[in-house]
Design a protein around this motif. Structure first.
Motif, PDB file in Angstrom:
ATOM      1  N   UNK A 145       0.742  -1.191  -0.094  1.00 53.98           N
ATOM      2  CA  UNK A 145       0.075  -0.045   0.009  1.00 53.98           C
ATOM      3  C   UNK A 145       0.779   1.143   0.062  1.00 53.98           C
ATOM      4  N   UNK A 146       2.238   1.166   0.339  1.00 52.00           N
ATOM      5  CA  UNK A 146       3.033   2.276   0.257  1.00 52.00           C
ATOM      6  C   UNK A 146       3.911   2.362  -1.062  1.00 52.00           C
ATOM      7  N   UNK A 147       3.430   1.647  -1.937  1.00 48.83           N
ATOM      8  CA  UNK A 147       4.370   1.191  -3.141  1.00 48.83           C
ATOM      9  C   UNK A 147       3.969   2.344  -4.025  1.00 48.83           C
ATOM     10  N   UNK A 148       4.843   2.576  -4.969  1.00 52.90           N
ATOM     11  CA  UNK A 148       4.689   3.476  -6.285  1.00 52.90           C
ATOM     12  C   UNK A 148       4.572   2.659  -7.333  1.00 52.90           C
ATOM     13  N   UNK A 149       4.108   3.172  -8.637  1.00 53.52           N
ATOM     14  CA  UNK A 149       4.041   2.496  -9.879  1.00 53.52           C
ATOM     15  C   UNK A 149       4.413   3.703 -10.760  1.00 53.52           C
ATOM     16  N   UNK A 150       5.545   3.304 -11.624  1.00 54.94           N
ATOM     17  CA  UNK A 150       5.719   4.465 -12.807  1.00 54.94           C
ATOM     18  C   UNK A 150       6.120   3.781 -14.045  1.00 54.94           C
ATOM     19  N   UNK A 151       5.093   4.450 -15.019  1.00 57.30           N
ATOM     20  CA  UNK A 151       5.079   3.843 -16.273  1.00 57.30           C
ATOM     21  C   UNK A 151       5.699   4.914 -17.354  1.00 57.30           C
ATOM     22  N   UNK A 152       6.975   4.613 -17.854  1.00 60.36           N
ATOM     23  CA  UNK A 152       7.518   5.634 -18.719  1.00 60.36           C
ATOM     24  C   UNK A 152       7.764   4.515 -20.173  1.00 60.36           C
ATOM     25  N   UNK A 153       6.767   3.460 -20.360  1.00 58.81           N
ATOM     26  CA  UNK A 153       7.078   2.419 -21.324  1.00 58.81           C
ATOM     27  C   UNK A 153       6.057   2.933 -22.443  1.00 58.81           C
ATOM     28  N   UNK A 154       4.775   2.227 -22.354  1.00 61.03           N
ATOM     29  CA  UNK A 154       3.761   2.194 -23.374  1.00 61.03           C
ATOM     30  C   UNK A 154       2.347   2.485 -22.612  1.00 61.03           C
ATOM     31  N   UNK A 155       1.646   3.183 -23.108  1.00 65.24           N
ATOM     32  CA  UNK A 155       0.148   3.142 -22.782  1.00 65.24           C
ATOM     33  C   UNK A 155      -0.472   1.536 -23.374  1.00 65.24           C
ATOM     34  N   UNK A 176       3.373   7.329 -11.335  1.00 69.36           N
ATOM     35  CA  UNK A 176       3.836   8.504 -12.283  1.00 69.36           C
ATOM     36  C   UNK A 176       3.616   8.093 -13.646  1.00 69.36           C
ATOM     37  N   UNK A 177       2.835   8.767 -14.342  1.00 74.54           N
ATOM     38  CA  UNK A 177       2.475   8.098 -15.761  1.00 74.54           C
ATOM     39  C   UNK A 177       3.047   9.107 -16.945  1.00 74.54           C
ATOM     40  N   UNK A 178       3.826   8.616 -17.735  1.00 75.56           N
ATOM     41  CA  UNK A 178       4.216   9.395 -18.942  1.00 75.56           C
ATOM     42  C   UNK A 178       3.326   8.954 -20.244  1.00 75.56           C
ATOM     43  N   UNK A 179       2.751   7.634 -20.023  1.00 70.54           N
ATOM     44  CA  UNK A 179       2.141   7.126 -21.100  1.00 70.54           C
ATOM     45  C   UNK A 179       0.733   6.542 -20.833  1.00 70.54           C
ATOM     46  N   UNK A 180       0.069   6.571 -21.954  1.00 67.14           N
ATOM     47  CA  UNK A 180      -1.560   6.299 -21.515  1.00 67.14           C
ATOM     48  C   UNK A 180      -2.284   5.360 -22.553  1.00 67.14           C
ATOM     49  N   UNK A 181      -3.073   4.557 -21.963  1.00 67.87           N
ATOM     50  CA  UNK A 181      -4.259   3.909 -22.992  1.00 67.87           C
ATOM     51  C   UNK A 181      -4.681   4.917 -23.840  1.00 67.87           C
ATOM     52  N   UNK A 182      -4.655   4.792 -25.371  1.00 71.90           N
ATOM     53  CA  UNK A 182      -5.285   5.713 -26.062  1.00 71.90           C
ATOM     54  C   UNK A 182      -5.004   7.053 -26.197  1.00 71.90           C
ATOM     55  N   UNK A 183      -3.866   7.383 -25.963  1.00 78.63           N
ATOM     56  CA  UNK A 183      -3.206   8.830 -25.850  1.00 78.63           C
ATOM     57  C   UNK A 183      -3.154   9.118 -27.415  1.00 78.63           C
ATOM     58  N   UNK A 184      -3.384  10.662 -27.228  1.00 77.91           N
ATOM     59  CA  UNK A 184      -3.024  11.692 -26.544  1.00 77.91           C
ATOM     60  C   UNK A 184      -4.311  11.817 -25.714  1.00 77.91           C
ATOM     61  N   UNK A 185      -5.591  11.023 -25.923  1.00 77.27           N
ATOM     62  CA  UNK A 185      -6.689  11.022 -25.092  1.00 77.27           C
ATOM     63  C   UNK A 185      -6.323  10.160 -23.839  1.00 77.27           C
ATOM     64  N   UNK A 186      -6.719  10.593 -22.509  1.00 79.56           N
ATOM     65  CA  UNK A 186      -6.510   9.671 -21.578  1.00 79.56           C
ATOM     66  C   UNK A 186      -7.770   9.488 -20.618  1.00 79.56           C
ATOM     67  N   UNK A 187      -7.776   8.521 -20.012  1.00 76.88           N
ATOM     68  CA  UNK A 187      -8.867   7.984 -18.969  1.00 76.88           C
ATOM     69  C   UNK A 187      -9.095   9.320 -18.230  1.00 76.88           C
ATOM     70  N   UNK A 188     -10.224   9.851 -18.330  1.00 78.33           N
ATOM     71  CA  UNK A 188     -10.746  11.173 -17.643  1.00 78.33           C
ATOM     72  C   UNK A 188     -10.419  11.220 -16.295  1.00 78.33           C
ATOM     73  N   UNK A 240       6.942  12.473 -22.490  1.00 77.20           N
ATOM     74  CA  UNK A 240       8.032  13.176 -22.833  1.00 77.20           C
ATOM     75  C   UNK A 240       9.412  12.691 -22.140  1.00 77.20           C
ATOM     76  N   UNK A 241       9.328  11.416 -21.761  1.00 78.16           N
ATOM     77  CA  UNK A 241      10.557  10.806 -21.096  1.00 78.16           C
ATOM     78  C   UNK A 241      11.719  11.075 -21.968  1.00 78.16           C
ATOM     79  N   UNK A 242      11.903  11.028 -23.144  1.00 75.60           N
ATOM     80  CA  UNK A 242      13.149  11.376 -24.017  1.00 75.60           C
ATOM     81  C   UNK A 242      13.353  12.606 -24.281  1.00 75.60           C
ATOM     82  N   UNK A 243      12.230  13.505 -23.905  1.00 75.25           N
ATOM     83  CA  UNK A 243      12.264  15.031 -24.526  1.00 75.25           C
ATOM     84  C   UNK A 243      13.499  15.843 -23.742  1.00 75.25           C
TER      85      UNK A 243
END
Ligand code: GLV
Length: 329
Positions: free
Chosen positions: A226-236, A257-269, A283-286
């Motif tokens: 419950x104290x953990x974090x999840x970061x996605x810099x891979x792909x939606x 922490x999310x840089x990528x999303x299912x269906x981007x550039x739209x994202x789950x509202x 923007x991870x490589x930006x």
């Protein structure tokens, strides 16, 4: 002169470079739809894309096309089986983005763990009246356990940085990496389930394929601390974003922490309504230097792949080199 399409806005000086070799049709405007992309490719020998879907029907509409250079390391936008059937070369931009992307993974992970975005919004909204011992308590990164899913070049760059933070590194990957790399990174190979149970900070750096679809869904989130974090810099699509929203709301994990999303550039509202998530727009490589290196590497691939006679060279980063030298079908 051979003709190429540059499907996206990119650095104008890279366009100037390409113009020294090719007749360039540059879409310096909105993303092309599938029909328009096919129409503009009809008379082209090569193309530079950045995430634009290229599959069997696009290739069929482009009978001269011999190479498509993606300005990204990930190439899930290419149907590689269709490329191979048509003997079209695909290229990507590996390595040049490893360090910038790994830096960014850390930035997102730390921002999630230490509630940087959430507290920043609160401050900007004018809520800050006094210092308080329990304002925005987060989780430590130093001395904690880093769980990397996807131990490729970027995963390794990420794990290498963990040394300075005195972290234990565990990883999961399709296959174990060489012992020498494990030793250098002080990283232990574990099952996905063990990683999710043990890690304080899980970072996703694996390619998107049909096998990695929803690598993290409700069942996986339920295994995390419950104290953990999840970061996605891979792909939606690697994360089930709806399940993540639920887990964040119910505090089944602390933050994401999310840089990528299912269906981007739209994202789950619903993601926009969850406070304990840091959101960035792919923007991870930006960094200036890295995006330039990516654009130039894509250009190098086109120039080498379409080179004729003495100018013909092996492209620096082919995805399917087995089609090199074969005629277009
Ligand atoms: C960016 O997402 C890339 O694959 O390079």
């Amino acid at each position: 002169m051979q003709k190429i399409l540059v499907a996206r806005p990119i650095f104008p000086d890279v366009i100037d470079r390409l113009k020294q070799h090719f007749d360039v049709d540059w879409n310096n405007a909105d993303v092309l739809g599938a029909d328009e992309l096919a129409r503009r490719l009809a008379d082209k020998d090569g193309a530079l894309t950045a995430g634009d879907p290229v599959g069997a029907s696009t290739l069929a509409a482009a009978p001269r096309l011999r190479v498509v250079a993606n300005m990204a390391v990930g190439y899930n936008n290419f149907d590689m089986a269709a490329f191979n059937r048509a003997n079209v070369l695909g290229t990507n931009t590996p390595d040049v983005l490893n360090e910038s992307t790994a830096d960014f993974g850390w930035a997102l992970m730390m921002a999630a763990a230490r509630r940087i975005e959430e507290s920043g919004h609160w401050l900007r909204a004018g809520h800050w009246q006094k210092w308080s011992y329990d304002s925005f308590l987060g989780g430590d990164v130093y001395g904690s356990t880093l769980g990397v899913i996807g131990m490729g070049r970027i995963g390794q760059a990420l794990a290498r940085r963990a040394r300075g933070f005195n972290m234990q590194v565990i990883y999961h990957n399709r296959s174990r990496v060489a012992e020498q790399i494990e030793a250098e990174l002080n990283a232990q190979y574990v099952s996905k389930e063990e990683l999710l149970r043990r890690a304080d900070h899980v970072v996703l750096v694996l390619p998107y394929t049909k096998d990695s679809h929803h690598t993290i869904g409700a069942a996986e989130l339920a295994l995390m601390k419950p104290t953990a974090t999840l970061t996605n810099i891979a792909r939606g699509g690697i994360v089930d974003d709806a399940a993540l929203v639920e887990a964040l709301r119910a505090k089944r994990i602390a933050a994401a922490g999310l840089d990528v999303y299912e269906g981007e550039p739209k994202l789950n509202p619903d993601l926009l309504t969850v406070p304990n998530v840091v959101l960035t727009p792919h923007i991870a490589s930006a960094t200036e230097a890295t995006r330039r290196a990516m654009a130039n590497l894509a250009a190098d691939n086109l120039i080498a792949a379409l080179g004729e006679g003495p100018r013909a060279e092996r492209p620096p980063s082919p995805i399917n080199p087995e089609v090199l030298g074969k005629g277009r079908t």
